[in-house]
Scaffold this motif. Structure first.
Motif, PDB file in Angstrom:
ATOM      1  N   SER A  82       0.834  -1.206   0.000  1.00  7.39           N
ATOM      2  CA  SER A  82       0.000   0.000   0.000  1.00  7.39           C
ATOM      3  C   SER A  82       0.864   1.251   0.000  1.00  7.39           C
ATOM      4  CB  SER A  82      -0.929   0.003   1.215  1.00  7.39           C
ATOM      5  OG  SER A  82      -1.948  -0.953   1.078  1.00  7.39           O
ATOM      6  N   GLY A  83       1.907   1.255   0.823  1.00  4.40           N
ATOM      7  CA  GLY A  83       2.809   2.400   0.821  1.00  4.40           C
ATOM      8  C   GLY A  83       3.531   2.559  -0.504  1.00  4.40           C
ATOM      9  N   TYR A  84       3.863   1.444  -1.124  1.00  6.21           N
ATOM     10  CA  TYR A  84       4.581   1.460  -2.396  1.00  6.21           C
ATOM     11  C   TYR A  84       3.726   1.999  -3.536  1.00  6.21           C
ATOM     12  CZ  TYR A  84       8.004  -0.419  -5.777  1.00  6.21           C
ATOM     13  OH  TYR A  84       8.954  -0.572  -6.757  1.00  6.21           O
ATOM     14  N   LEU A 227       7.334   3.533   4.999  1.00 10.35           N
ATOM     15  CA  LEU A 227       8.586   2.935   4.536  1.00 10.35           C
ATOM     16  C   LEU A 227       8.438   2.363   3.139  1.00 10.35           C
ATOM     17  CD1 LEU A 227      11.485   1.981   4.974  1.00 10.35           C
ATOM     18  CD2 LEU A 227      10.577  -0.011   6.196  1.00 10.35           C
ATOM     19  N   GLY A 228       7.275   1.747   2.858  1.00  8.52           N
ATOM     20  CA  GLY A 228       7.040   1.217   1.518  1.00  8.52           C
ATOM     21  C   GLY A 228       7.099   2.297   0.458  1.00  8.52           C
ATOM     22  N   ALA A 229       6.530   3.470   0.779  1.00 10.42           N
ATOM     23  CA  ALA A 229       6.563   4.590  -0.165  1.00 10.42           C
ATOM     24  C   ALA A 229       7.988   5.101  -0.366  1.00 10.42           C
ATOM     25  CB  ALA A 229       5.671   5.724   0.347  1.00 10.42           C
ATOM     26  N   LEU A 230       8.700   5.245   0.729  1.00  8.80           N
ATOM     27  CA  LEU A 230      10.067   5.753   0.646  1.00  8.80           C
ATOM     28  C   LEU A 230      11.004   4.751  -0.020  1.00  8.80           C
ATOM     29  CD1 LEU A 230      10.239   7.360   4.185  1.00  8.80           C
ATOM     30  CD2 LEU A 230      10.323   8.592   2.011  1.00  8.80           C
ATOM     31  N   ALA A 231      10.761   3.459   0.186  1.00 13.25           N
ATOM     32  CA  ALA A 231      11.589   2.445  -0.466  1.00 13.25           C
ATOM     33  C   ALA A 231      11.458   2.543  -1.975  1.00 13.25           C
ATOM     34  CB  ALA A 231      11.185   1.052   0.010  1.00 13.25           C
ATOM     35  N   ARG A 232      10.282   2.886  -2.448  1.00 10.79           N
ATOM     36  CA  ARG A 232      10.095   3.029  -3.889  1.00 10.79           C
ATOM     37  C   ARG A 232      10.826   4.252  -4.425  1.00 10.79           C
ATOM     38  NH1 ARG A 232       4.288   2.943  -7.080  1.00 10.79           N
ATOM     39  NH2 ARG A 232       5.028   3.712  -9.101  1.00 10.79           N
ATOM     40  N   SER A 233      10.710   5.371  -3.717  1.00 11.45           N
ATOM     41  CA  SER A 233      11.247   6.622  -4.263  1.00 11.45           C
ATOM     42  C   SER A 233      12.749   6.778  -4.054  1.00 11.45           C
ATOM     43  CB  SER A 233      10.526   7.814  -3.628  1.00 11.45           C
ATOM     44  OG  SER A 233      10.818   7.904  -2.245  1.00 11.45           O
ATOM     45  N   HIS A 234      13.251   6.303  -2.919  1.00  6.16           N
ATOM     46  CA  HIS A 234      14.649   6.603  -2.587  1.00  6.16           C
ATOM     47  C   HIS A 234      15.527   5.363  -2.446  1.00  6.16           C
ATOM     48  CE1 HIS A 234      13.244  10.663  -2.059  1.00  6.16           C
ATOM     49  NE2 HIS A 234      14.494  11.045  -1.975  1.00  6.16           N
ATOM     50  N   TRP A 235      15.004   4.247  -2.880  1.00  3.51           N
ATOM     51  CA  TRP A 235      15.847   3.062  -2.926  1.00  3.51           C
ATOM     52  C   TRP A 235      15.704   2.413  -4.297  1.00  3.51           C
ATOM     53  CZ3 TRP A 235      14.481  -2.451  -1.443  1.00  3.51           C
ATOM     54  CH2 TRP A 235      15.617  -3.268  -1.513  1.00  3.51           C
ATOM     55  N   ILE A 236      14.509   1.982  -4.645  1.00  2.00           N
ATOM     56  CA  ILE A 236      14.301   1.363  -5.949  1.00  2.00           C
ATOM     57  C   ILE A 236      14.538   2.370  -7.064  1.00  2.00           C
ATOM     58  CG2 ILE A 236      12.597   0.271  -7.453  1.00  2.00           C
ATOM     59  CD1 ILE A 236      13.660  -1.509  -5.199  1.00  2.00           C
ATOM     60  N   GLU A 237      14.057   3.573  -6.903  1.00  2.00           N
ATOM     61  CA  GLU A 237      14.167   4.566  -7.965  1.00  2.00           C
ATOM     62  C   GLU A 237      15.222   5.632  -7.687  1.00  2.00           C
ATOM     63  OE1 GLU A 237      10.248   5.956  -8.704  1.00  2.00           O
ATOM     64  OE2 GLU A 237       9.495   3.962  -9.173  1.00  2.00           O
ATOM     65  N   ALA A 238      16.025   5.433  -6.645  1.00  2.00           N
ATOM     66  CA  ALA A 238      17.201   6.269  -6.364  1.00  2.00           C
ATOM     67  C   ALA A 238      16.877   7.751  -6.359  1.00  2.00           C
ATOM     68  CB  ALA A 238      18.314   5.974  -7.378  1.00  2.00           C
ATOM     69  N   GLY A 239      16.024   8.164  -5.411  1.00  2.00           N
ATOM     70  CA  GLY A 239      15.701   9.582  -5.259  1.00  2.00           C
ATOM     71  C   GLY A 239      16.940  10.410  -4.998  1.00  2.00           C
ATOM     72  N   ASP A 240      16.787  11.721  -5.112  1.00  2.00           N
ATOM     73  CA  ASP A 240      17.954  12.601  -5.110  1.00  2.00           C
ATOM     74  C   ASP A 240      18.387  13.074  -3.726  1.00  2.00           C
ATOM     75  OD1 ASP A 240      15.873  14.228  -4.510  1.00  2.00           O
ATOM     76  OD2 ASP A 240      16.066  15.534  -6.259  1.00  2.00           O
ATOM     77  N   ASP A 241      17.806  12.533  -2.655  1.00  2.00           N
ATOM     78  CA  ASP A 241      18.194  12.939  -1.295  1.00  2.00           C
ATOM     79  C   ASP A 241      18.954  11.790  -0.638  1.00  2.00           C
ATOM     80  OD1 ASP A 241      18.374  13.640   1.394  1.00  2.00           O
ATOM     81  OD2 ASP A 241      16.493  14.775   1.340  1.00  2.00           O
ATOM     82  N   ARG A 245      17.732   8.308   1.468  1.00  3.62           N
ATOM     83  CA  ARG A 245      18.131   6.997   0.985  1.00  3.62           C
ATOM     84  C   ARG A 245      18.798   6.191   2.111  1.00  3.62           C
ATOM     85  NH1 ARG A 245      19.737   9.003  -3.594  1.00  3.62           N
ATOM     86  NH2 ARG A 245      21.944   9.072  -3.119  1.00  3.62           N
ATOM     87  N   LYS A 246      19.674   6.826   2.852  1.00  3.48           N
ATOM     88  CA  LYS A 246      20.338   6.145   3.974  1.00  3.48           C
ATOM     89  C   LYS A 246      19.334   5.799   5.073  1.00  3.48           C
ATOM     90  CE  LYS A 246      24.794   8.400   3.143  1.00  3.48           C
ATOM     91  NZ  LYS A 246      25.770   9.406   3.641  1.00  3.48           N
ATOM     92  N   GLY A 247      18.377   6.703   5.290  1.00  2.00           N
ATOM     93  CA  GLY A 247      17.354   6.440   6.304  1.00  2.00           C
ATOM     94  C   GLY A 247      16.487   5.255   5.940  1.00  2.00           C
ATOM     95  N   VAL A 248      16.140   5.120   4.669  1.00  2.00           N
ATOM     96  CA  VAL A 248      15.343   3.988   4.214  1.00  2.00           C
ATOM     97  C   VAL A 248      16.100   2.686   4.433  1.00  2.00           C
ATOM     98  CG1 VAL A 248      14.380   2.873   2.167  1.00  2.00           C
ATOM     99  CG2 VAL A 248      14.002   5.308   2.543  1.00  2.00           C
ATOM    100  N   VAL A 285      11.001  -6.822   0.164  1.00  2.00           N
ATOM    101  CA  VAL A 285      12.281  -6.392  -0.397  1.00  2.00           C
ATOM    102  C   VAL A 285      12.691  -7.291  -1.562  1.00  2.00           C
ATOM    103  CG1 VAL A 285      14.759  -6.223   0.075  1.00  2.00           C
ATOM    104  CG2 VAL A 285      13.116  -5.260   1.689  1.00  2.00           C
ATOM    105  N   VAL A 286      12.571  -8.591  -1.375  1.00  2.00           N
ATOM    106  CA  VAL A 286      12.930  -9.527  -2.444  1.00  2.00           C
ATOM    107  C   VAL A 286      12.013  -9.333  -3.647  1.00  2.00           C
ATOM    108  CG1 VAL A 286      13.005 -11.964  -3.091  1.00  2.00           C
ATOM    109  CG2 VAL A 286      13.937 -11.231  -0.894  1.00  2.00           C
ATOM    110  N   GLY A 287      10.734  -9.127  -3.392  1.00  6.36           N
ATOM    111  CA  GLY A 287       9.772  -9.010  -4.474  1.00  6.36           C
ATOM    112  C   GLY A 287       9.881  -7.739  -5.289  1.00  6.36           C
ATOM    113  N   ILE A 288      10.393  -6.659  -4.690  1.00  8.26           N
ATOM    114  CA  ILE A 288      10.512  -5.401  -5.442  1.00  8.26           C
ATOM    115  C   ILE A 288      11.895  -5.189  -6.030  1.00  8.26           C
ATOM    116  CG2 ILE A 288       8.720  -4.274  -4.051  1.00  8.26           C
ATOM    117  CD1 ILE A 288      10.939  -2.692  -2.637  1.00  8.26           C
TER     118      ILE A 288
END
Length: 394
Positions: A82-84, A227-241, A245-248, A285-288
């Protein structure tokens, strides 16, 4: 419930790519939904059908589901999904973003839910001679039964209330100007998970309750959605902050390793909720990121996963009721537990497909039409002003 998304929850909607605006489905996310729904079904069906009698074989299926708490793993995965997904359906740059978002979510959730209330009341209450009166029924239609201390027609409804809490949290972040600020999302996720940790630690030390474990776990669930939302933006899609990214990554490691390891040392592994939570996070994590499943089977199950989740108790409770009325030595009451699990999964998927086609899809389309109407109504004053301005200029 987009192949690519620019900035995630809390990111500027103007940066969102056209693929996200088109509301395309992420096939690997559908696969995760399917797995999560089947894990919940596994736990519920195995726990119920193992009670048919000593002639039921394959009891390891029930023991495995209980030991690892497959149901909780599935629910945690749903919350992360849902967050993702959900925050990306809010477009602050468009007219009336809050109203259109809430209208669409309402008509996405409630039609199938309303159908499940009478069917759930029948399958889990009335069929067994248990009291479930008019008040309980009407309160259930509002989805506020937990707030009024009323039993649910189905026990899994509490997760839908958490979903709506997350929707409203997204709206609040938009209203206070934090929707486009991922650091605010990260800070809120940290605060919520620390509130849960503080309550659990306080209870462990004193034996007393502060805010209560139920409230604390709801805060934890909301933190996972963020966390699901942030994992998408700043981990999977490498956001610019880089800080986000480190917090996620730190939050993921906290849930995956630090928390389950630490609590296992203190309270052991039995009935330790942090372990299935960690397994749910690991599955997500494995699935995304590692194994992105894209199969026609999981496409289908993912599409109908909401109805599969809602209606599988209706299917297995009616089947269980019927089997318990057969003689104890009946062949139908002495099968391998895997047979009951497969039969229930097949029947529940069939019911879910029908509900998805005849209830969910019309509800989704109605929500879209109403949302478009809301946007037109919301913008009518702007149109009138523009027309007046053009008239004055001629």
């Amino acid at each position: 419930m987009a192949a690519s998304a620019g900035e995630a929850a809390g990111m500027s909607a103007q940066a969102a790519p056209a693929s996200m605006a088109a509301d395309l489905r992420l096939r690997h996310i559908d696969a995760l939904r399917a797995i999560a729904a089947l894990l919940v079904l596994w736990r519920h069906v195995a726990d119920a059908f193992v009670t048919l009698g000593p002639g039921v074989s394959g009891r390891w299926i029930s023991e495995l589901g209980a030991d690892l708490d497959f149901g909780r793993i599935g629910v945690v995965t749903f919350f992360l999904i849902s967050g993702y997904v959900i925050p990306f359906s809010i477009h602050p740059e468009r007219p009336a973003p809050i109203g259109s978002f809430l209208i669409k979510r309402f008509w996405r959730i409630f039609p199938a839910y309303w159908l499940s209330v009478p069917l759930g009341a029948f399958a889990t209450w009335w069929l067994w001679g248990r009291a479930f009166g008019t008040r309980e029924f009407l309160v259930n239609l509002s989805l506020l039964q937990d707030l009024f201390g009323v039993p649910g027609a189905l026990g899994l409804y509490w997760t839908l209330l958490v979903e709506w809490m997350f929707y409203l949290l997204c709206v609040i972040l938009l209203l206070v100007g934090s929707f486009a600020k991922p650091r605010h999302w990260l800070l809120l996720a940290l605060v919520l998970v620390l509130a849960w940790f503080a309550e659990m630690f306080y209870h462990w030390v004193t034996g007393a309750a502060g805010i209560g474990s139920v409230v604390a776990f709801q805060l934890l669930n909301l933190s996972l959605m963020l966390l699901g939302a942030l994992a998408r933006s700043h981990w999977i899609e490498a956001g610019d902050d880089p800080l986000v990214r480190k917090g996620v990554i730190a939050l993921l490691l906290w849930h995956l390793l630090v928390l389950p390891a630490g609590t296992s040392v203190v309270i052991g592994v039995e009935n330790n909720a942090t372990i299935p939570y960690a397994l749910g996070v690991a599955l997500f994590v494995v699935g995304i990121s590692v194994v992105r499943i894209r199969l026609r089977l999981t496409d289908w199950l993912g599409r109908v996963s909401y109805s599969l989740y809602l209606f599988h108790p209706v299917v297995f409770m009616i089947m269980l009721w019927g089997l318990l009325r057969l003689p104890a030595d009946s062949i139908w009451r002495n099968q391998h537990l895997g047979v009951y699990l497969f039969a229930n999964a097949l029947l529940a998927a069939g019911v879910a497909t029908l509900v998805h086609h005849w209830v969910e899809r019309p509800g989704i389309e109605l929500g879209r039409r109403l949302a478009r109407g809301w946007v037109r109504w919301w913008g009518r004053d702007d149109v009138a002003v523009a027309m007046a301005a053009r008239g004055q200029g001629t």
